[in-house]
Enzyme design. Sequence first.
Site, mmCIF file in Angstrom:
data_model
loop_
_atom_site.group_PDB
_atom_site.id
_atom_site.type_symbol
_atom_site.label_atom_id
_atom_site.label_comp_id
_atom_site.label_asym_id
_atom_site.label_seq_id
_atom_site.Cartn_x
_atom_site.Cartn_y
_atom_site.Cartn_z
ATOM 1 N N ARG A 137 0.822 -1.220 0.000
ATOM 2 C CA ARG A 137 0.000 0.000 0.000
ATOM 3 C C ARG A 137 0.851 1.264 0.000
ATOM 4 O O ARG A 137 0.330 2.368 -0.125
ATOM 5 C CB ARG A 137 -0.926 0.038 1.237
ATOM 6 C CG ARG A 137 -1.966 -1.061 1.275
ATOM 7 C CD ARG A 137 -2.745 -1.023 2.586
ATOM 8 N NE ARG A 137 -3.806 -0.038 2.608
ATOM 9 C CZ ARG A 137 -5.095 -0.306 2.384
ATOM 10 N NH1 ARG A 137 -5.495 -1.524 2.121
ATOM 11 N NH2 ARG A 137 -5.999 0.645 2.432
ATOM 12 N N TYR A 140 0.827 4.199 -2.625
ATOM 13 C CA TYR A 140 -0.286 5.160 -2.481
ATOM 14 C C TYR A 140 -0.083 6.012 -1.229
ATOM 15 O O TYR A 140 -0.058 7.244 -1.297
ATOM 16 C CB TYR A 140 -1.602 4.384 -2.395
ATOM 17 C CG TYR A 140 -2.838 5.242 -2.322
ATOM 18 C CD1 TYR A 140 -3.328 5.901 -3.453
ATOM 19 C CD2 TYR A 140 -3.550 5.386 -1.124
ATOM 20 C CE1 TYR A 140 -4.476 6.691 -3.390
ATOM 21 C CE2 TYR A 140 -4.698 6.158 -1.057
ATOM 22 C CZ TYR A 140 -5.162 6.812 -2.188
ATOM 23 O OH TYR A 140 -6.306 7.581 -2.111
ATOM 24 N N ASP A 141 0.105 5.344 -0.084
ATOM 25 C CA ASP A 141 0.165 6.073 1.195
ATOM 26 C C ASP A 141 1.349 7.033 1.230
ATOM 27 O O ASP A 141 1.216 8.194 1.600
ATOM 28 C CB ASP A 141 0.296 5.089 2.370
ATOM 29 C CG ASP A 141 -0.833 4.073 2.431
ATOM 30 O OD1 ASP A 141 -1.682 4.052 1.521
ATOM 31 O OD2 ASP A 141 -0.858 3.277 3.393
ATOM 32 N N ASN A 169 -12.990 7.272 3.352
ATOM 33 C CA ASN A 169 -13.730 6.463 2.370
ATOM 34 C C ASN A 169 -15.032 7.125 1.932
ATOM 35 O O ASN A 169 -15.889 7.427 2.762
ATOM 36 C CB ASN A 169 -14.073 5.085 2.953
ATOM 37 C CG ASN A 169 -12.839 4.279 3.300
ATOM 38 O OD1 ASN A 169 -12.059 4.685 4.148
ATOM 39 N ND2 ASN A 169 -12.655 3.164 2.638
ATOM 40 N N ASN A 185 -17.926 -3.319 -4.622
ATOM 41 C CA ASN A 185 -17.861 -4.790 -4.667
ATOM 42 C C ASN A 185 -19.121 -5.422 -4.083
ATOM 43 O O ASN A 185 -19.763 -6.260 -4.723
ATOM 44 C CB ASN A 185 -16.673 -5.291 -3.836
ATOM 45 C CG ASN A 185 -15.431 -5.487 -4.677
ATOM 46 O OD1 ASN A 185 -15.373 -5.052 -5.826
ATOM 47 N ND2 ASN A 185 -14.423 -6.127 -4.117
ATOM 48 N N GLY A 202 -13.994 -9.598 8.818
ATOM 49 C CA GLY A 202 -15.040 -8.603 8.595
ATOM 50 C C GLY A 202 -15.247 -7.677 9.786
ATOM 51 O O GLY A 202 -16.170 -6.861 9.805
ATOM 52 N N GLN A 271 -8.975 -0.253 11.695
ATOM 53 C CA GLN A 271 -10.081 0.654 12.037
ATOM 54 C C GLN A 271 -9.819 2.022 11.438
ATOM 55 O O GLN A 271 -8.673 2.407 11.210
ATOM 56 C CB GLN A 271 -10.228 0.760 13.551
ATOM 57 C CG GLN A 271 -8.943 1.131 14.250
ATOM 58 C CD GLN A 271 -9.118 1.249 15.764
ATOM 59 O OE1 GLN A 271 -10.166 0.917 16.309
ATOM 60 N NE2 GLN A 271 -8.106 1.733 16.444
HETATM 61 P P1 NAD Z 1 -10.875 7.514 -9.289
HETATM 62 O O1 NAD Z 1 -9.911 6.422 -9.549
HETATM 63 O O2 NAD Z 1 -12.291 7.335 -9.706
HETATM 64 O O3 NAD Z 1 -10.366 8.891 -9.909
HETATM 65 C C1 NAD Z 1 -9.019 9.205 -10.107
HETATM 66 C C2 NAD Z 1 -8.891 9.874 -11.465
HETATM 67 O O4 NAD Z 1 -7.516 10.237 -11.681
HETATM 68 C C3 NAD Z 1 -9.284 8.955 -12.616
HETATM 69 O O5 NAD Z 1 -10.141 9.636 -13.498
HETATM 70 C C4 NAD Z 1 -7.952 8.610 -13.277
HETATM 71 O O6 NAD Z 1 -8.078 8.302 -14.649
HETATM 72 C C5 NAD Z 1 -7.154 9.871 -13.012
HETATM 73 N N1 NAD Z 1 -5.694 9.678 -13.038
HETATM 74 C C6 NAD Z 1 -4.973 8.711 -12.438
HETATM 75 N N2 NAD Z 1 -3.663 8.886 -12.700
HETATM 76 C C7 NAD Z 1 -3.554 10.008 -13.471
HETATM 77 C C8 NAD Z 1 -2.475 10.691 -14.050
HETATM 78 N N3 NAD Z 1 -1.196 10.287 -13.885
HETATM 79 N N4 NAD Z 1 -2.739 11.801 -14.813
HETATM 80 C C9 NAD Z 1 -4.020 12.237 -14.999
HETATM 81 N N5 NAD Z 1 -5.087 11.603 -14.448
HETATM 82 C C10 NAD Z 1 -4.852 10.510 -13.704
HETATM 83 O O7 NAD Z 1 -10.800 7.809 -7.715
HETATM 84 P P2 NAD Z 1 -11.647 8.797 -6.793
HETATM 85 O O8 NAD Z 1 -12.275 7.993 -5.763
HETATM 86 O O9 NAD Z 1 -12.455 9.716 -7.601
HETATM 87 O O10 NAD Z 1 -10.461 9.610 -6.104
HETATM 88 C C11 NAD Z 1 -10.133 10.934 -6.465
HETATM 89 C C12 NAD Z 1 -9.038 11.440 -5.532
HETATM 90 O O11 NAD Z 1 -9.501 11.421 -4.182
HETATM 91 C C13 NAD Z 1 -7.761 10.608 -5.591
HETATM 92 O O12 NAD Z 1 -6.652 11.465 -5.507
HETATM 93 C C14 NAD Z 1 -7.866 9.765 -4.337
HETATM 94 O O13 NAD Z 1 -6.596 9.415 -3.858
HETATM 95 C C15 NAD Z 1 -8.598 10.690 -3.385
HETATM 96 N N6 NAD Z 1 -9.321 9.937 -2.338
HETATM 97 C C16 NAD Z 1 -10.455 9.253 -2.639
HETATM 98 C C17 NAD Z 1 -11.093 8.526 -1.643
HETATM 99 C C18 NAD Z 1 -12.366 7.765 -1.894
HETATM 100 O O14 NAD Z 1 -12.849 7.093 -0.986
HETATM 101 N N7 NAD Z 1 -12.970 7.824 -3.035
HETATM 102 C C19 NAD Z 1 -10.556 8.492 -0.344
HETATM 103 C C20 NAD Z 1 -9.379 9.187 -0.101
HETATM 104 C C21 NAD Z 1 -8.776 9.918 -1.098
HETATM 105 N N1 UDP Z 2 -13.009 -5.316 1.676
HETATM 106 C C1 UDP Z 2 -13.773 -6.468 1.816
HETATM 107 N N2 UDP Z 2 -14.295 -7.036 0.690
HETATM 108 C C2 UDP Z 2 -14.124 -6.511 -0.546
HETATM 109 C C3 UDP Z 2 -13.359 -5.323 -0.685
HETATM 110 C C4 UDP Z 2 -12.808 -4.756 0.461
HETATM 111 O O1 UDP Z 2 -13.979 -6.973 2.931
HETATM 112 O O2 UDP Z 2 -14.639 -7.084 -1.522
HETATM 113 C C5 UDP Z 2 -12.465 -4.673 2.901
HETATM 114 C C6 UDP Z 2 -10.992 -4.299 2.832
HETATM 115 O O3 UDP Z 2 -10.182 -5.384 3.238
HETATM 116 C C7 UDP Z 2 -10.928 -3.133 3.798
HETATM 117 C C8 UDP Z 2 -12.300 -2.468 3.673
HETATM 118 O O4 UDP Z 2 -13.144 -3.439 3.063
HETATM 119 O O5 UDP Z 2 -10.773 -3.586 5.107
HETATM 120 C C9 UDP Z 2 -12.283 -1.208 2.803
HETATM 121 O O6 UDP Z 2 -11.642 -1.514 1.573
HETATM 122 P P1 UDP Z 2 -11.525 -0.497 0.372
HETATM 123 O O7 UDP Z 2 -10.618 -1.122 -0.631
HETATM 124 O O8 UDP Z 2 -12.864 -0.071 -0.060
HETATM 125 O O9 UDP Z 2 -10.855 0.800 1.016
HETATM 126 P P2 UDP Z 2 -9.548 1.042 1.931
HETATM 127 O O10 UDP Z 2 -8.987 -0.255 2.420
HETATM 128 O O11 UDP Z 2 -8.612 1.756 1.042
HETATM 129 O O12 UDP Z 2 -10.088 1.837 3.053
#
Ligand code: NAD
Ligand code: UDP
Length: 309
Positions: A137, A140-141, A169, A185, A202, A271
Site C-alpha cells: 500500500r 499510495y500512502d 472512504n 464490490n 469482517g 479501524q
Molecule cells: P478515481 O480512480 O475514480 O479517480 C481518479 C482519477 O484520476 C481517474 O479519473 C484517473 O483516470 C485519473 N488519473 C490517475 N492517474 C492520473 C495521471 N497520472 N494523470 C491524470 N489523471 C490521472 O478515484 P476517486 O475515488 O475519484 O479519487 C479521487 C481522488 O480522491 C484521488 O486522488 C484519491 O486518492 C482521493 N481519495 C479518494 C477517496 C475515496 O474514498 N474515493 C478516499 C481518499 C482519497
Molecule cells: N473489503 C472487503 N471485501 C471486498 C473489498 C474490500 O472486505 O470485496 C475490505 C478491505 O479489506 C478493507 C475495507 O473493506 O478492510 C475497505 O476496503 P476499500 O478497498 O474499499 O478501502 P480502503 O482499504 O482503502 O479503506
Amino acid sequence: MITGGAGFLGSHLCDRLLKEDADVLCVDNFFTGTKQNLRHLIGDPRFELIRHDVTFPLYVEVDQIYNLACPASPVHYQFDPVQTTKTSVHGAINMLGLARRVKARIFQASTSEVYGDPEVHPQQESYWGRVNTIGPRACYDEGKRCAETLFFDYYRQHNLDIKVARIFNTYGPRMHPNDGRVVSNFIVQALKGEDVTIYGDGQQTRSFCYVDDMIDGFIKLMATDNDFTGPVNLGNPGEFTMLELAEKVLQLVQGKSKLAFLALPTDDPRQRQPDITLAKSKLEWEPSVSLDDGLKETVSYFKKLLADQ
Ligand code: NAD
Ligand code: UDP
Ligand code: UDP
C-alpha cells in the site's frame, strides 16, 4: 481545473462547479476514470476536457486547481505502483509549479491513508500516522504523504495558496463497478447474486461518506480564507464493520448472495474513523446523508448500470 476529473469524485466535482457557473477544465489520462462519467457535459461551452498525464508538465491558464489525479482503489493503485507514486509526487510538483506560475489556489486530495493502520482512534489531523514504507500500500500512502510535504513546502517556500483535504472512504454513483472498493464490490456482487466477499473476519471498520457530502466539503474548504491550509479531515464519522456493511447491502438488495470469507490483504488498516472537529469549526461542514440513504442511491445507480450492460 480539476485533475482526475473523469473519475468518481472528479466528475461529481465537475458537475458541481459547472452548476455554480464556473468554467471547468478537466484533465485526465483515463486510467481509472471514464468518458462515460462526463458524457452529459460534452457540448457544454463552459466545459473543456484534455487527455493528459499529470506526471508530465502542463501549461494552461487557470485560477483554481483541484488536484485529484490518482487511482484510489487498492486494486488499481497496486497495478502499476511506480506510476502511482509518480502520479502523486511528480503530479504534485507539476501542479504546484503550475499554481505558482499562474498564482492559482490549489487543493490537494489527500487521504486518510496518511494515517496508515492507526494507533489513535478516531484520527485527528495532529496524528502523524503509522504507515509501512515498504508494503504493497506504500506506493499510495507514501506518495500521498510526500504530496502533502510538497504542498506545505510550496506554501512555506513560495507562499502558495494551498488547501489540503484528508479524504476518508467515500462512496456513491459513478464508482467504478470493478475497482475493488468495498461498497462497489458488495453492491455489484449482491445484485448479481454472487457471494459477497469479506476480507478477513469482517470486523475491521471504515467510515463511509456519501459523495454529495464530500463534494460540499471540497467547495467549502476551497472557499476558506488564505490563512487556512488544512490538512483537514473530510469524512463521515459513522463507523461500521465490513460485516455490518454487508448486512445493510444484502437487506437493500434482497438477493440470494451468501458471505464468502477471503484472506485479509497485507497492511489492511483495522479501524478508521475521522475526527471532524476541525472541519466543523473552520468549514462549518458536516455530512448529512446517512449510510442507509446513501446506499439506496448507490444501489439504484448500479442496478441501472448492470441493466444497461
Ligand atoms: P478515481 O480512480 O475514480 O479517480 C481518479 C482519477 O484520476 C481517474 O479519473 C484517473 O483516470 C485519473 N488519473 C490517475 N492517474 C492520473 C495521471 N497520472 N494523470 C491524470 N489523471 C490521472 O478515484 P476517486 O475515488 O475519484 O479519487 C479521487 C481522488 O480522491 C484521488 O486522488 C484519491 O486518492 C482521493 N481519495 C479518494 C477517496 C475515496 O474514498 N474515493 C478516499 C481518499 C482519497
Ligand atoms: N473489503 C472487503 N471485501 C471486498 C473489498 C474490500 O472486505 O470485496 C475490505 C478491505 O479489506 C478493507 C475495507 O473493506 O478492510 C475497505 O476496503 P476499500 O478497498 O474499499 O478501502 P480502503 O482499504 O482503502 O479503506
Ligand atoms: N510546471 C508545469 N506547468 C507550469 C509551470 C511549471 O507543469 O505552468 C512544472 C515544471 O515542469 C516544473 C514543475 O512544474 O518541473 C515545478 O515548477 P517550479 O516552477 O516550482 O520549479 P522548477 O523545477 O521549474 O524550478
